[in-house]
Design a protein around this motif. Structure first.
Motif, short mmCIF file in Angstrom:
data_model
loop_
_atom_site.label_atom_id
_atom_site.label_comp_id
_atom_site.label_asym_id
_atom_site.label_seq_id
_atom_site.Cartn_x
_atom_site.Cartn_y
_atom_site.Cartn_z
N HIS A 334 0.83 -1.20 0.00
CA HIS A 334 0.00 0.00 0.00
C HIS A 334 0.87 1.26 0.00
O HIS A 334 1.88 1.33 0.70
CB HIS A 334 -0.91 -0.01 1.23
CG HIS A 334 -1.99 1.02 1.21
ND1 HIS A 334 -1.80 2.29 1.69
CD2 HIS A 334 -3.27 0.97 0.77
CE1 HIS A 334 -2.92 2.98 1.55
NE2 HIS A 334 -3.82 2.20 0.98
N MET A 335 0.48 2.25 -0.82
CA MET A 335 1.26 3.48 -0.97
C MET A 335 0.38 4.70 -0.67
O MET A 335 -0.84 4.66 -0.81
CB MET A 335 1.82 3.60 -2.39
CG MET A 335 2.56 2.37 -2.90
SD MET A 335 4.01 1.95 -1.93
CE MET A 335 5.11 3.25 -2.45
N ALA A 336 1.04 5.78 -0.27
CA ALA A 336 0.38 7.08 -0.08
C ALA A 336 1.15 8.12 -0.89
O ALA A 336 2.22 7.83 -1.43
CB ALA A 336 0.32 7.45 1.40
N LEU A 337 0.60 9.32 -0.95
CA LEU A 337 1.21 10.36 -1.77
C LEU A 337 1.05 11.71 -1.07
O LEU A 337 -0.05 12.09 -0.69
CB LEU A 337 0.51 10.40 -3.14
CG LEU A 337 1.20 11.15 -4.28
CD1 LEU A 337 2.56 10.55 -4.59
CD2 LEU A 337 0.32 11.09 -5.53
N LEU A 338 2.16 12.40 -0.88
CA LEU A 338 2.15 13.70 -0.21
C LEU A 338 2.36 14.82 -1.22
O LEU A 338 3.38 14.84 -1.94
CB LEU A 338 3.26 13.75 0.85
CG LEU A 338 3.40 15.08 1.61
CD1 LEU A 338 2.20 15.30 2.53
CD2 LEU A 338 4.70 15.12 2.40
N ASP A 339 1.40 15.74 -1.30
CA ASP A 339 1.55 16.95 -2.09
C ASP A 339 2.34 17.94 -1.23
O ASP A 339 1.82 18.49 -0.26
CB ASP A 339 0.18 17.51 -2.49
CG ASP A 339 0.27 18.86 -3.16
OD1 ASP A 339 1.36 19.21 -3.65
OD2 ASP A 339 -0.77 19.57 -3.21
N VAL A 340 3.59 18.16 -1.59
CA VAL A 340 4.49 18.91 -0.73
C VAL A 340 4.05 20.37 -0.56
O VAL A 340 4.09 20.93 0.54
CB VAL A 340 5.93 18.85 -1.28
CG1 VAL A 340 6.88 19.72 -0.46
CG2 VAL A 340 6.42 17.40 -1.29
N SER A 341 3.60 21.01 -1.63
CA SER A 341 3.29 22.44 -1.56
C SER A 341 2.09 22.73 -0.67
O SER A 341 2.04 23.75 0.01
CB SER A 341 3.06 23.02 -2.96
OG SER A 341 1.93 22.42 -3.56
N THR A 342 1.09 21.85 -0.66
CA THR A 342 -0.11 22.07 0.18
C THR A 342 -0.09 21.20 1.44
O THR A 342 -0.98 21.33 2.27
CB THR A 342 -1.40 21.77 -0.61
OG1 THR A 342 -1.45 20.37 -0.93
CG2 THR A 342 -1.46 22.60 -1.89
N ASN A 343 0.90 20.30 1.54
CA ASN A 343 1.00 19.39 2.68
C ASN A 343 -0.26 18.54 2.84
O ASN A 343 -0.72 18.27 3.95
CB ASN A 343 1.30 20.14 3.98
CG ASN A 343 1.98 19.27 5.01
OD1 ASN A 343 2.69 18.32 4.67
ND2 ASN A 343 1.79 19.57 6.28
N SER A 344 -0.82 18.13 1.70
CA SER A 344 -2.00 17.26 1.69
C SER A 344 -1.56 15.83 1.47
O SER A 344 -0.74 15.56 0.59
CB SER A 344 -2.97 17.68 0.58
OG SER A 344 -3.37 19.02 0.75
N LEU A 345 -2.10 14.91 2.25
CA LEU A 345 -1.69 13.51 2.20
C LEU A 345 -2.81 12.64 1.66
O LEU A 345 -3.88 12.54 2.26
CB LEU A 345 -1.28 13.04 3.60
CG LEU A 345 -0.72 11.63 3.71
CD1 LEU A 345 0.57 11.49 2.89
CD2 LEU A 345 -0.46 11.27 5.17
N ILE A 346 -2.58 12.04 0.49
CA ILE A 346 -3.52 11.08 -0.10
C ILE A 346 -3.20 9.72 0.52
O ILE A 346 -2.12 9.17 0.32
CB ILE A 346 -3.36 11.04 -1.63
CG1 ILE A 346 -3.65 12.43 -2.21
CG2 ILE A 346 -4.29 10.00 -2.24
CD1 ILE A 346 -3.30 12.58 -3.69
N VAL A 347 -4.15 9.18 1.30
CA VAL A 347 -3.84 8.04 2.17
C VAL A 347 -4.38 6.71 1.66
O VAL A 347 -4.29 5.70 2.36
CB VAL A 347 -4.38 8.28 3.60
CG1 VAL A 347 -3.66 9.44 4.26
CG2 VAL A 347 -5.90 8.51 3.60
N GLY A 348 -4.94 6.67 0.45
CA GLY A 348 -5.48 5.42 -0.05
C GLY A 348 -6.57 4.89 0.85
O GLY A 348 -7.48 5.62 1.24
#
Length: 531
Positions: A334-348
């Protein structure tokens, strides 16, 4: 059907470019230091409240300019005066502190579920005296200052909520080179991150999987000195819509730039069923996934090449950097993705919008790793959590701590059941989940097995309890569960149906529940009892 909120845009009489934002009330604390030490930063948003239907039509209420000409909503059906009075009381103001009101916008929410969408009525007014004492509860902000907070995030800095973004910020940004079909309802928060729920083969209480589209409207050149695993002008996450909605997905892909990146959090069908459409529409798209995930995705879904990711890689999208986070627990890849500029975390599926996600034991789900991933997310201090099912969560640390607390409470209940003599999977599930609809027990059983393994690793199990014998009770669990399921349905819903037909049906459901672990997402509804 929908519920409604009233949101208020109060303009500053001394500066027309500024509007009032209210400090939002955080969720209750847990009264345990191990959780309460994690604190989300302050969140500021437009003041709002629930907008109820009007029951007494005898009084005229507050006049809202432009409401009569609106074709989208009839405000005469709602008790606007009661709602507006309540909003202003939060600010220490009264109705006569504000000049005339006008209808600014009416926004219909996408169907994230569970439950009805929450549509929002935005009204605008101007405060007559800008020198009111705010007592630290509210402040004046401009579009520019809000954008700075949203797009130039600093760790633990104050945050701007979705209402002001929806009402004022998104419209102020330059037009994107792409536009979604007008028939689709979605949410854009933070700016540049589009969340579009699409019908999928997920489990109740959800009906949809969020298709996350990242295509920044404001291209950035300040990405630092990084090496990127992939470059693109747009990125989409987890295209998992049902076959019946592939035409909509095709329209979405056609709207996006050709240089497209596709990111998959894990292999479950409700996250990948639309991959084949993307492959047909844009064969040049770059797919990013963990190698274990790709081994489980059928060639019918994606037959082209892919780029393997395992965590800590950076992706460049429209000049913005996103970082891949290895987040095992729900599955082993399982993977997640961090949008660095907005510090938003896509957590699956590590978190869901309501309830708790069950771990997939057939695909390497692991409770120890789930705990470790939760703490990894906490250390990132995200401003927003974006799950693939349900609404965006605005209090990430509180949500993650809630998940940790829930898991520990479940584990304590399981240990207590074992100490009281429960030896089989069915006995433990029936004891711990006695207050949960037994139709959800098959999903709960996966978590129980993983909790027992976690207890064993911590050497907390009684010496006389055999983990090996316990795991061999997985198949008998389905037989007993089928009888319990049939019994409950006969008693409450279908007394005239024959036992034999129900037994066959229940057994098939049980076997299917086990088999679908490789392709379906697991959820348990939150009724005060998570998985």
């Amino acid at each position: 059907m929908a519920t409604h909120n009233l949101a208020v845009i109060l303009k500053n009489p001394s500066n027309d470019a500024e509007f009032l934002l209210l400090k939002q009330t955080p969720p209750p604390k847990f009264s345990e230091d191990q959780y309460d030490s994690y604190v989300d930063s302050d969140l500021w948003d437009l003041p709002s409240t629930l907008l109820n239907l009007q029951h007494d039509h005898s009084h005229p209420g507050i006049v809202i300019q432009g409401a009569q000409s609106s074709h989208n909503i009839d405000l005469t059906k709602f008790d606007v005066q009661l709602a507006l009075t309540g909003v202003l009381e939060k600010l220490g103001l009264k109705v006569n502190d504000v000049g005339e009101w006008s209808l600014f916008k009416y926004v219909e929410e996408a169907e994230f579920g569970p439950g009805f969408p929450v549509n929002t009525v935005f009204i605008m007014g101007k405060l007559l005296d800008g020198n009111q004492n705010c007592q630290g509860l509210w402040k004046w902000m401009s579009t520019e200052s809000c954008l700075t907070w949203l797009l130039e995030v600093k760790p633990c800095s104050d945050r701007v909520g979705p209402l002001v973004v929806l009402a004022l910020i998104n419209d102020s940004l330059q037009s994107a080179a792409w536009t979604l079909p007008p028939t689709l309802r979605y949410q854009e928060y933070p700016p540049g991150v589009v969340i579009l729920p699409m019908r999928s083969k997920t489990r109740k209480p959800f009906l949809t999987t969020n298709l996350v589209i990242f295509a920044p409207k404001q291209v950035s050149d300040t990405v630092g000195d990084c090496s990127f695993v992939a470059h693109g002008d747009a990125l989409i996450v987890d295209p998992g819509c049902r076959h019946e909605y592939h035409e909509e997905l095709k329209q979405i892909v056609a709207c996006l730039p050709e240089k497209l990146i596709v990111f998959v959090t894990h292999h479950h069908l409700d996250h990948v069923e639309g991959l084949s459409i993307i492959q047909k529409c844009n064969p040049n798209a770059t797919l990013l996934a963990h190698e274990n995930t790709m081994r489980r995705i059928g060639k019918g879904d994606w037959s082209l090449g892919y780029t393997s990711v395992s965590g800590e890689e950076d992706i460049l999208v429209g000049g913005h950097r996103l970082t891949v986070i290895f987040a095992p627990g729900h599955t082993d890849s399982h993977m997640a993705l961090l949008d660095v500029s907005t510090n938003s975390l896509i957590v699956g599926d590590h978190c869901v919008g309501q309830g708790s996600a069950a771990l997939d034991i057939t695909s390497g789900g692991n409770m120890t790793e789930y705990f470790q991933t939760s703490y990894k997310f906490l250390e990132l201090s995200p401003h927003t959590l974006i799950p693939m099912h349900g609404r965006v969560n605005l209090w990430p640390k509180n949500m993650l701590c809630g998940y940790l607390k829930n898991r520990r409470n479940r584990e304590e209940s399981i240990l207590k059941a074992i100490e009281n003599g429960a030896e089989t999977l069915f006995d433990i599930v029936a004891n711990v989940y006695s207050g949960v609809d037994c139709s959800l027990w098959t999903a709960a059983a996966s978590n129980v097995r993983l909790h027992v393994d976690h207890l064993d690793q911590q050497k907390k199990l009684p010496k006389e309890f055999s983990v090996q014998r316990f795991h061999k009770t997985w198949v008998p669990f389905f037989l007993k569960w089928t009888c319990a399921y049939v019994s409950s349905r006969i008693q409450f819903k279908c007394p005239k149906l024959k036992i034999s037909s129900l037994l066959i049906t229940g057994t098939v459901i049980g076997i299917a529940g086990y088999s679908l672990g490789k392709k379906a997402c697991f959820h348990l509804s939150e009724t005060g009892k998570g998985a």
